[in-house]
Enzyme design. Sequence first.
Site, PDB file in Angstrom:
ATOM      1  N   ASP A  62      -1.655   3.447   6.179  1.00 18.36           N
ATOM      2  CA  ASP A  62      -0.669   3.307   5.105  1.00 18.36           C
ATOM      3  C   ASP A  62      -0.688   4.532   4.196  1.00 18.36           C
ATOM      4  OD1 ASP A  62      -0.123   0.751   6.123  1.00 18.36           O
ATOM      5  OD2 ASP A  62      -1.635  -0.168   4.824  1.00 18.36           O
TER       6      ASP A  62
ATOM      7  N   ASN B  68       0.827  -1.206   0.000  1.00 23.44           N
ATOM      8  CA  ASN B  68       0.000   0.000   0.000  1.00 23.44           C
ATOM      9  C   ASN B  68       0.863   1.259   0.000  1.00 23.44           C
ATOM     10  OD1 ASN B  68      -2.317  -1.566   0.129  1.00 23.44           O
ATOM     11  ND2 ASN B  68      -2.635  -1.240   2.324  1.00 23.44           N
TER      12      ASN B  68
END
Length: 341
Positions: A279, A66
């Site tokens: 993330d 991510n």
Amino acid sequence: MSERVPPERCPPPQPGTSPTPAAPGRPVAPEVVTCGEAMLLMVAEPGVPLERATVFRRSVAGAESNVATGLARLGHHTRWLGRVGDDPSGRSVLAQLRADAIDTSYAVVDPSAPTGLLLRDSHPARAIDVQYHRAGSAASRLTADELTAEMVEGARLVHITGITPMLSDSAHTATLRLLELARAVGATVSFDPNVRLKLGTPERWRTVVGPLLEQADVTLAGEDELELLGATAHGLLAAGVTTAVVKHRDKSATCSTADGTWRQDAFRVPAADPVGAGDAFAAGFLSGVLSNAPYDRCLAAAAAVAALVVQCTTDTDGLPDRRGLVRALSSFTGAAETVHR
């Protein structure tokens, strides 16, 4: 009793560095290297409980992938290191990473272990049901001898999370090896503990992941994660971490260095799915660091990227490109205050 000598800290990466030209047959040196498990993600249609869902959206999930995707879309040459199975899921994962211009040239395809699978539902106002199917996955078989100096050669930043060392003993050893390689090439190390209690008890997290916090140059952690790991921003700075970022329970974030502390409130947006916000925050903040931006701007970028991601269903749909981030920051102006104290 011997005394541990803290590793030499690296200064923040400087902007304007061009990738090192590749030798014939070798990939171009990356600006950023990440390493971890990328799984096939199947997300139930919004609002439907997982046990009742019949329609799913396919994507990719994984803390490190991510972040790699977020940084790649923001214009940073990014390399992902990891392992997938020799199966349709693994091929789908690699295809999606490559579609975002992420270098997967060192990815390992394991013919004898499966790609991890993540099933979850999506709802803005209740707990998300998350089901991991990663035991014995190809990623859990990561070993230290699979990581070589050429994989991180030329990198300015190496990003690691606590998930990888918790996958298996060999993945833990591989994480320590990656830290050594990053130090050897002078790369800045960023670390996000990314605590997932389905991978182990709090005691296990404290044993395996707690010591890694002090090995980083930049830490990005939730307030609750630091409490679980028995750490504080002040303590990390005293141990030699140069930049300690804390995401607080009220959704604000602070960045502390030897020069002071900066604070950023979250941008208020209608949230469709909270998964992936951490993330996204890391990608926005690290992009600012790579651009040598002031810390208040790094925090603002982090908050903006996170705000864009939570408005979409999967972990990566909302990750912006550079122009998208500039537009978002412009539209969010006045929605949150950046404070230096």
